[in-house]
Design a protein around this motif. Structure first.
Motif, PDB file in Angstrom:
ATOM      1  N   LEU A 135       0.990  -1.288   0.169  1.00  0.00           N
ATOM      2  CA  LEU A 135      -0.520   0.180  -0.245  1.00  0.00           C
ATOM      3  C   LEU A 135       0.515   1.041  -0.268  1.00  0.00           C
ATOM      4  O   LEU A 135       1.009   2.228  -0.674  1.00  0.00           O
ATOM      5  CB  LEU A 135      -1.088  -0.028   1.177  1.00  0.00           C
ATOM      6  CG  LEU A 135      -2.127  -1.337   1.411  1.00  0.00           C
ATOM      7  CD1 LEU A 135      -2.544  -1.326   3.020  1.00  0.00           C
ATOM      8  CD2 LEU A 135      -2.641  -0.771   0.479  1.00  0.00           C
ATOM      9  N   CYS A 136       1.449   1.375   0.348  1.00  0.00           N
ATOM     10  CA  CYS A 136       3.008   2.997   0.962  1.00  0.00           C
ATOM     11  C   CYS A 136       3.206   2.611  -0.398  1.00  0.00           C
ATOM     12  O   CYS A 136       4.256   4.344  -0.899  1.00  0.00           O
ATOM     13  CB  CYS A 136       3.712   2.185   1.171  1.00  0.00           C
ATOM     14  SG  CYS A 136       5.676   0.781   1.585  1.00  0.00           S
ATOM     15  N   SER A 157      -0.117   4.344  -2.546  1.00  0.00           N
ATOM     16  CA  SER A 157      -0.934   5.644  -2.021  1.00  0.00           C
ATOM     17  C   SER A 157      -0.607   7.498  -2.059  1.00  0.00           C
ATOM     18  O   SER A 157      -1.105   7.904  -2.427  1.00  0.00           O
ATOM     19  CB  SER A 157      -0.483   5.723  -0.289  1.00  0.00           C
ATOM     20  OG  SER A 157       1.179   6.452  -0.288  1.00  0.00           O
ATOM     21  N   SER A 158       0.863   7.340  -3.568  1.00  0.00           N
ATOM     22  CA  SER A 158       0.871   8.557  -4.647  1.00  0.00           C
ATOM     23  C   SER A 158       1.597   8.492  -5.446  1.00  0.00           C
ATOM     24  O   SER A 158       2.104   7.081  -6.157  1.00  0.00           O
ATOM     25  CB  SER A 158       1.888   9.358  -3.708  1.00  0.00           C
ATOM     26  OG  SER A 158       2.032  10.521  -4.127  1.00  0.00           O
ATOM     27  N   CYS A 201      -4.503   0.229  -6.987  1.00  0.00           N
ATOM     28  CA  CYS A 201      -4.626   2.139  -6.513  1.00  0.00           C
ATOM     29  C   CYS A 201      -6.327   2.223  -6.182  1.00  0.00           C
ATOM     30  O   CYS A 201      -6.551   3.251  -5.608  1.00  0.00           O
ATOM     31  CB  CYS A 201      -4.603   2.940  -8.050  1.00  0.00           C
ATOM     32  SG  CYS A 201      -3.397   2.799  -9.334  1.00  0.00           S
ATOM     33  N   HIS A 230      -5.931   2.232  -2.466  1.00  0.00           N
ATOM     34  CA  HIS A 230      -5.385   3.107  -1.621  1.00  0.00           C
ATOM     35  C   HIS A 230      -5.486   4.239  -2.297  1.00  0.00           C
ATOM     36  O   HIS A 230      -4.461   4.836  -0.566  1.00  0.00           O
ATOM     37  CB  HIS A 230      -5.168   2.084  -0.293  1.00  0.00           C
ATOM     38  CG  HIS A 230      -6.138   1.282   0.407  1.00  0.00           C
ATOM     39  ND1 HIS A 230      -6.833   1.432   0.997  1.00  0.00           N
ATOM     40  CD2 HIS A 230      -5.703   0.238  -0.267  1.00  0.00           C
ATOM     41  CE1 HIS A 230      -7.321   0.239   1.484  1.00  0.00           C
ATOM     42  NE2 HIS A 230      -6.691  -0.661   0.517  1.00  0.00           N
ATOM     43  N   LEU A 231      -5.360   4.828  -3.546  1.00  0.00           N
ATOM     44  CA  LEU A 231      -4.430   6.242  -3.877  1.00  0.00           C
ATOM     45  C   LEU A 231      -4.960   7.230  -3.253  1.00  0.00           C
ATOM     46  O   LEU A 231      -6.260   6.768  -3.111  1.00  0.00           O
ATOM     47  CB  LEU A 231      -4.642   5.765  -5.385  1.00  0.00           C
ATOM     48  CG  LEU A 231      -4.088   6.681  -6.048  1.00  0.00           C
ATOM     49  CD1 LEU A 231      -2.730   6.850  -5.869  1.00  0.00           C
ATOM     50  CD2 LEU A 231      -4.134   6.394  -7.772  1.00  0.00           C
ATOM     51  N   GLN A 232      -3.873   8.311  -2.761  1.00  0.00           N
ATOM     52  CA  GLN A 232      -4.934   9.332  -2.308  1.00  0.00           C
ATOM     53  C   GLN A 232      -4.064  10.689  -3.259  1.00  0.00           C
ATOM     54  O   GLN A 232      -4.683  11.440  -2.371  1.00  0.00           O
ATOM     55  CB  GLN A 232      -4.260   9.180  -0.473  1.00  0.00           C
ATOM     56  CG  GLN A 232      -5.476   8.510  -0.015  1.00  0.00           C
ATOM     57  CD  GLN A 232      -4.515   8.222   1.485  1.00  0.00           C
ATOM     58  OE1 GLN A 232      -4.284   9.465   2.157  1.00  0.00           O
ATOM     59  NE2 GLN A 232      -4.906   7.572   2.862  1.00  0.00           N
ATOM     60  N   ASN A 290     -10.548   6.449  -3.419  1.00  0.00           N
ATOM     61  CA  ASN A 290     -10.256   7.048  -1.927  1.00  0.00           C
ATOM     62  C   ASN A 290      -9.157   8.811  -1.997  1.00  0.00           C
ATOM     63  O   ASN A 290      -8.524   8.815  -1.150  1.00  0.00           O
ATOM     64  CB  ASN A 290      -9.439   6.069  -1.148  1.00  0.00           C
ATOM     65  CG  ASN A 290     -10.263   4.934  -0.682  1.00  0.00           C
ATOM     66  OD1 ASN A 290     -11.467   5.519   0.055  1.00  0.00           O
ATOM     67  ND2 ASN A 290     -10.207   3.427  -0.994  1.00  0.00           N
TER      68      ASN A 290
END
Length: 921
Positions: free
Chosen positions: A79-80, A83-84, A104, A106-108, A128
C-alpha cells in the motif's frame, strides 16, 4: 540500503571474497546466506530494501519489476508504494489506467499531465483519492472534470495549472462544489469566467474550503468571494478586471483570511492599505510585479506590525525573517530555517507552504513574461528567492523554482542568449550545487527541471566551469540514460551547452556522455523532436573535436545521425544532424570518419535532399556536410552521382540574399566537387558559373574565399573559363584580387585569372563553332589586359624590393628565407593540387607573359613551402614532372622578371628540402 546490499555481497566463498567496508560488521557478514560467485541474490534482499528500491521507480518500471516473481509481485503491491502516483513523466491512457487499477484501491495523491491522462483517471477506480494535481490542462473540458470529481467525492485538494484551463467554466466549478464536500484546497488557472453562482456553490457546499486560488483568470466575481467565510488563503494573482474598490471594502471582513496574493494585477496602493489596516487576521499580503503599486515610490506598509507585505520594493528576506523569527538577520535561508526550527505557531505552519507555493508560481510567471525594470530585483532578490524555494519540502515548489531559474536567466531563447549577471549571481549563491542535488533526486519531475536549469545556466562559461567542477557532467550523462524522455531531453540539452567550448568535451566523453547521446537517438528515434535535436546538437559539438569525433563514430553515431538526416521531419533535428555529420567529416586527415559517413547507406542522398529544405539552417548545414565530405575522392564522385551537382547549383542560384553562412557553404560544396574535372564540367553545364560569380561579389570575406576557390577550379577547364568571361566574371575576380580582405581570396582569384588567360581558353574559343558560342559579345583582349594588370599588382604586393635585391645579389639561404616569409600565405598550405594543376603551373613558367611566369612561380612557392599540409605531395608531383629543369631555366632567364627568378630559386630550394626529407624518412 546500500550498506545492507554491500553486506550481502561480502561473504566467504569458495572463490574470491568481497570484504565488507565495515570491520565491526564482519561477524554479521558471515551469518548471511551464501552468495554464488560474489553476485547479489536479488531474491534474498530484505523486504524493506526491495520496497525502498521500488519506491524510487516510476509507476511503469515499478509495475514491470513487480512482474518478475511472486515475492516481488507481493511486495510491489504494498500500500505504501501506491498511496501516491505521479503520471506526468510517461504516457497514461485508459489501458494503462485499467492495468494499474488493482494497485490503486488506496491511492490518495495523484499528479497527471494533459487531457488524455485526465480522461483516463476514472479508470483507476481510486475512490479514496484525496489530492489531485494536473498541468498542461488547456484541453481539459467541463465534462471531463465533472466526471472526475463525481467519481472522487473524497477529494480534499484539486489543483489545475499553471497553464490556462481554457475549456473549463463555472459549470465545472459548481460540479466540484456539489461533488466534493470535503474540499479544502482549490487552485485553478486561466478560467475565463468564475461567476457568482460557482463561488456561492463553493461557499455553501464546501464548508472546509480554506485555500482558494483563481489565478490568471479573466473575470472573477469579487462580491461572491467575500461570501466564502471559511477561506484562510486566497489568491487572484494575474487575474484581470478586478474591482479593487469592491475588494478592499469586502474582503477585509473575511474572518479567517490570513494570506492574500494579488501579484501581477493592477491593484493600487489605496486598496492594499485598506486591506492591511482593516483585516484583523491578515498576516501576509503578496503583491509582486504590480505596476501601479510600484509606480508609487512613497508607498510603505512598514507601520503595520505583524503583517508582511511582499512586493518588488520590499526587502523580502528581511520581512520573512521578521514574520517567522522576529529577527531580521536570518539571511536567505529563512524557509529552510523555519522547517528545521521547533516553532509551534499553527498559523505560520500553514502560511509557509502556501507562501512558498504562491511565490514560486508568481516568480515563474514573471520570469516567463519578462518586463523592463525587473533586472535589479532578479539579481538582488529574485534569484536568491528561487534558490531558497528549491529547498522546499513541496516537490511542485521545487520544480517551479528550478524552472524559474532556468527561465529568468534567458534573454533570447532562439539565439541561446542569457543574462550573465543573473547566471553568475545564481552561481555565487550556491545555486549550482543545489541544482545538481535536485538532479540526483529519484523524482523524475525534479530531475528534468533541475537539468533544464543547469543547461540554461551553462551557456555562461563561468557557470559551465562550476558545473563541471561540481561533478555536473557525470550527473547529466547519467540522466541522459533515463527512460523518461523529458529527463533525457533536458540532460542532453545540458551536455549540448557544456560541449560548446573545448574545455569540457573530454570530460563528457570520459563520463560516457557520447554513448548516452547516441543511445538517446536510437531510443527516441520515432518520437520526440526535442530530445533528438538536443542529442544531435551535443554530438555535433563533440564531433568538432578530433578525439571525440572518433568516439562518436565508435559509439554508432554515424548510423544514428544518418538515420535522423534520412527519416526525421523536424527542421531542428535535421539541422543538427547535418551539422554533426559535417563535423564528423571534417577530420579527414586524422581519422576515417569522412569515408565512413560517405559509405553509410543513404547518407549522401539524404544530405543532397536536405539542401532543398525550406529552412535555411538545414540547407546551410547540409551544404557544409557535403563540402567536408567532398574532400574524399570517393565521396566526391558519389555526391555527384546522387544529384549533388544539380542540387548545389540550384542552392547557389537561390542564395543570393541568404545569410553569409549559407552562401559560404554553398560555394564551398561546389568548390569541393569541382576538384574533379568531370564535376567541374557538369557544374558549368548546369549553370553554376553565374551564381558563383554573384557570390564572389558578396561582402563577406568567407564567401569570397569559397567562391574564388570554386571559380579557380572551374577555370581550369577552357569551356568554363570562357563561360566566366562571358558571364562577367573577370571583373568580379579582378575586384577580389585587388580588394578582398582575405589573402586567400585574392590568391585564388589571381590563379583563376591566370588559368583563363594562359592561352588555353583562346585556343578553345577559336575551335568552338558559332552554334555552340553564346550570343554575348566578348572582348577577350580587353579582359586579358585587365586580368594581367591585376595579377601583376597582386604578385608585387608580396615583393619587398630590398629583400629581392638582397636575394638577387646573394645565394645565401637567409636572403631567400626572408623573401619566403614575406611572400607566405599561411592558409595556402592547406590547398591540395592535382598533377594536372601542378603541370599547368610548370607550363606557365614558359609562357611568353612575364606576369604569368611570376604568378606561376609564386603559386608553386606557396604549394611547396615546408610545413604546408600538402607540400611533400606537391614536391613529389613536381619531381615526377621534371619541374627542376624548368625552374632552373626560369631562374636564369635573362628576360624573366626579378620576381619570377627569385620565386623560382625558392621553389628549387623547397624541392631540395623535401627530397632530403623523403630520403631520411
Amino acid at each position: 540500503m546500500n550498506r545492507r546490499v554491500r553486506r550481502k555481497v561480502a561473504r566467504k566463498n569458495k572463490g574470491n571474497v568481497v570484504q565488507s567496508s565495515f570491520p565491526e560488521d564482519q561477524d554479521e557478514v558471515l551469518d548471511l546466506e551464501p552468495q554464488r560467485q560474489g553476485f547479489v541474490d536479488w531474491k534474498c534482499l530484505p523486504d524493506d530494501t526491495v520496497i525502498q528500491l521500488l519506491s524510487c521507480l516510476s509507476y511503469q518500471d515499478r509495475a514491470s519489476l513487480s512482474s518478475t516473481c511472486k515475492t516481488w509481485r507481493s511486495l510491489g503491491s504494498s500500500l505504501c508504494l501506491w498511496s501516491s502516483l505521479d503520471l506526468r513523466s510517461h504516457r497514461f491512457d485508459a489501458g494503462m489506467a485499467s492495468s494499474l487499477a488493482p494497485r490503486c484501491v488506496h491511492l490518495q495523491k495523484l499528479r497527471f499531465r494533459g487531457a488524455e491522462s485526465a480522461d483516463a483517471i476514472i479508470h483507476l477506480r481510486a475512490r479514496n483519492l484525496r489530492e489531485l494535481s494536473g498541468d498542461y490542462c488547456r484541453k481539459i473540458t467541463d465534462a471531463t472534470l465533472s466526471v472526475i470529481v463525481a467519481r472522487h467525492e473524497l477529494l480534499e485538494s484539486l489543483q489545475l495549472g499553471p497553464d490556462f484551463c481554457e475549456r473549463i467554466s463555472s459549470d465545472a466549478i459548481k460540479a466540484i462544489a456539489h461533488c466534493c464536500p470535503k474540499l479544502n484546497k482549490l487552485r485553478l488557472s486561466g478560467i475565463r469566467d468564475v461567476n457568482a453562482d460557482a463561488i456561492n456553490a463553493l461557499a455553501k457546499h464546501c464548508p472546509k474550503l480554506t485555500d482558494i486560488g483563481f489565478i490568471d483568470c479573466l473575470n472573477v466575481d469579487e462580491v461572491a468571494l467575500g461570501n466564502v467565510l471559511s477561506v484562510r488563503f486566497l489568491s487572484v494573482a494575474g487575474t484581470s478586471s478586478m474591482k479593487w474598490g469592491v475588494v478592499s471594502h469586502l474582503w477585509h471582513k473575511l474572518p479567517n483570511l490570513i494570506g492574500l496574493d494579488v501579484s501581477r494585477t493592477d491593484v493600487g496602493p489605496s486598496a492594499l492599505l485598506r486591506m492591511l489596516s482593516l483585516s484583523q487576521n491578515l498576516r501576509v499580503l503578496i503583491a509582486l510585479n504590480c505596476p501601479i503599486l510600484e509606480e508609487d515610490t512613497s508607498f510603505s506598509a512598514s507601520k503595520y506590525k505583524n503583517k508582511l507585505l511582499i512586493s518588488l520594493r520590499t526587502d523580502i528576506f528581511k520581512g520573512l525573517a521578521s514574520l517567522l523569527f522576529d529577527n531580521t538577520r536570518r539571511g536567505n535561508n529563512v524557509f529552510l530555517d523555519w522547517r528545521t526550527s521547533k516553532n509551534n505557531d499553527k498559523d505560520l505552519n500553514e502560511i509557509i507552504p502556501w507562501l512558498e507555493w504562491m511565490l514560486s508560481h508568481t516568480l515563474l510567471r514573471s520570469a516567463e513574461s519578462p518586463q523592463q525594470g525587473l533586472d535589479s530585483f532578479w539579481v538582488e532578490q529574485g534569484g536568491a528567492l528561487l534558490l531558497s524555494l528549491m529547498q522546499s519540502s513541496q516537490e511542485d515548489v521545487q520544480e517551479r523554482a528550478a524552472t524559474g531559474l532556468a527561465t529568468f536567466v534567458v534573454i533570447d531563447d532562439e539565439n541561446a542568449s542569457i543574462d550573465c549577471g543573473r547566471a553568475e549571481a545564481v552561481m555565487r549563491d550556491g545555486g549550482i550545487r543545489l541544482l545538481l542535488g535536485l538532479a540526483k533526486s529519484w523524482r523524475e519531475g525534479l530531475q528534468s527541471e533541475a537539468a533544464k536549469a543547469i543547461a540554461n545556466l551553462s551557456v555562461n562559461a563561468n557557470v559551465a566551469k562550476a558545473v563541471a567542477e561540481e561533478g555536473g557532467i557525470q550527473i547529466l550523462a547519467g540522466l541522459a540514460r533515463s527512460m523518461n524522455k523529458l529527463v533525457a531531453e533536458e540532460a542532453a540539452g545540458g551536455l549540448w551547452n557544456l560541449s560548446v567550448g573545448e574545455e569540457h568535451k573530454g570530460a563528457i566523453a570520459e563520463a560516457g556522455g557520447i554513448q548516452a547521446l547516441v543511445d538517446l537517438i536510437f531510443k527516441w528515434s520515432s518520437s520526440g523532436d526535442g530530445v533528438l535535436e538536443r542529442a544531435a546538437g551535443a554530438l555535433a559539438n563533440l564531433a568538432a573535436d578530433d578525439k571525440c569525433s572518433t568516439e562518436v563514430a565508435l559509439a554508432g553515431g554515424v548510423h544514428a545521425l544518418v538515420m535522423l538526416a534520412r527519416n526525421c521531419k523536424f527542421e531542428g533535428v535535421q539541422e543538427q544532424a547535418a551539422r554533426a555529420l559535417a563535423n564528423l567529416a571534417a577530420h579527414g586527415d586524422s581519422n576515417s570518419n569522412n569515408a565512413a559517413v560517405g559509405q553509410e547507406a543513404g547518407a549522401l542522398e539524404a544530405l543532397v535532399q536536405l539542401t532543398c529544405s525550406p529552412h535555411e539552417g538545414v540547407r546551410q548545414e547540409a551544404a557544409g556536410a557535403l563540402w567536408n565530405l567532398s574532400f574524399d575522392d570517393r565521396n566526391r564522385e558519389a555526391i555527384a552521382a546522387a544529384g549533388g551537382v544539380q542540387a548545389l547549383v540550384a542552392l547557389a542560384q537561390a542564395c543570393a540574399n541568404a545569410s553569409p553562412g549559407l552562401q559560404e557553404r554553398a560555394a564551398g560544396a561546389l568548390w569541393g566537387l569541382s576538384v574533379s574535372e568531370t564535376n567541374s564540367v557538369a557544374i558549368g553545364r548546369e549553370g553554376g558559373v553565374a551564381p558563383l560569380i554573384a557570390l564572389a561579389r558578396s561582402e563577406a570575406e568567407d564567401v569570397h574565399e569559397t567562391a574564388a576557390g570554386a571559380l579557380w577550379n572551374l577555370a581550369f577547364n577552357a569551356s568554363n573559363a570562357l563561360r566566366i568571361v562571358e558571364e562577367g566574371g573577370v571583373s568580379a575576380l579582378v575586384d577580389l584580387c585587388s580588394s578582398s580582405v582575405s589573402k586567400m581570396a585574392r590568391f585564388m582569384s589571381a590563379l583563376a585569372l591566370a588559368y583563363m588567360f594562359d592561352g588555353r581558353m583562346d585556343e578553345y574559343a577559336l575551335v568552338v563553332t558559332s552554334s555552340e558560342s553564346i550570343s554575348k559579345s566578348v572582348s577577350l583582349d580587353g579582359a586579358r589586359r585587365m586580368a594581367l594588370k591585376h595579377i601583376e599588382a597582386f604578385v608585387l604586393m608580396f615583393s619587398d624590393l630590398q629583400a629581392f635585391a638582397a636575394a638577387a645579389a646573394s645565394s645565401a639561404p637567409a636572403a631567400l628565407a626572408q623573401v619566403t616569409e614575406g611572400a607566405r600565405i599561411q592558409e595556402a598550405g592547406h590547398l591540395r593540387c592535382s598533377g594536372a594543376e601542378i603541370g599547368r603551373f610548370i607550363t606557365m613558367l614558359r609562357n611568353p607573359s612575364s606576369i604569368l611566369k611570376a604568378c606561376a612561380a609564386f603559386a608553386l612557392l606557396q604549394f611547396t613551402i615546408p610545413g604546408g599540409r600538402h607540400a611533400m605531395h606537391h614536391a613529389s608531383l613536381m619531381q615526377s614532372l621534371g619541374a627542376s629543369r624548368v625552374l632552373r631555366g626560369a631562374a636564369a632567364a635573362a628576360t624573366a622578371p626579378l620576381e619570377a627568378k627569385i620565386f623560382a630559386r625558392i621553389v628549387l630550394r623547397n624541392l631540395e628540402y623535401h627530397q632530403i626529407e623523403q630520403a631520411l624518412a
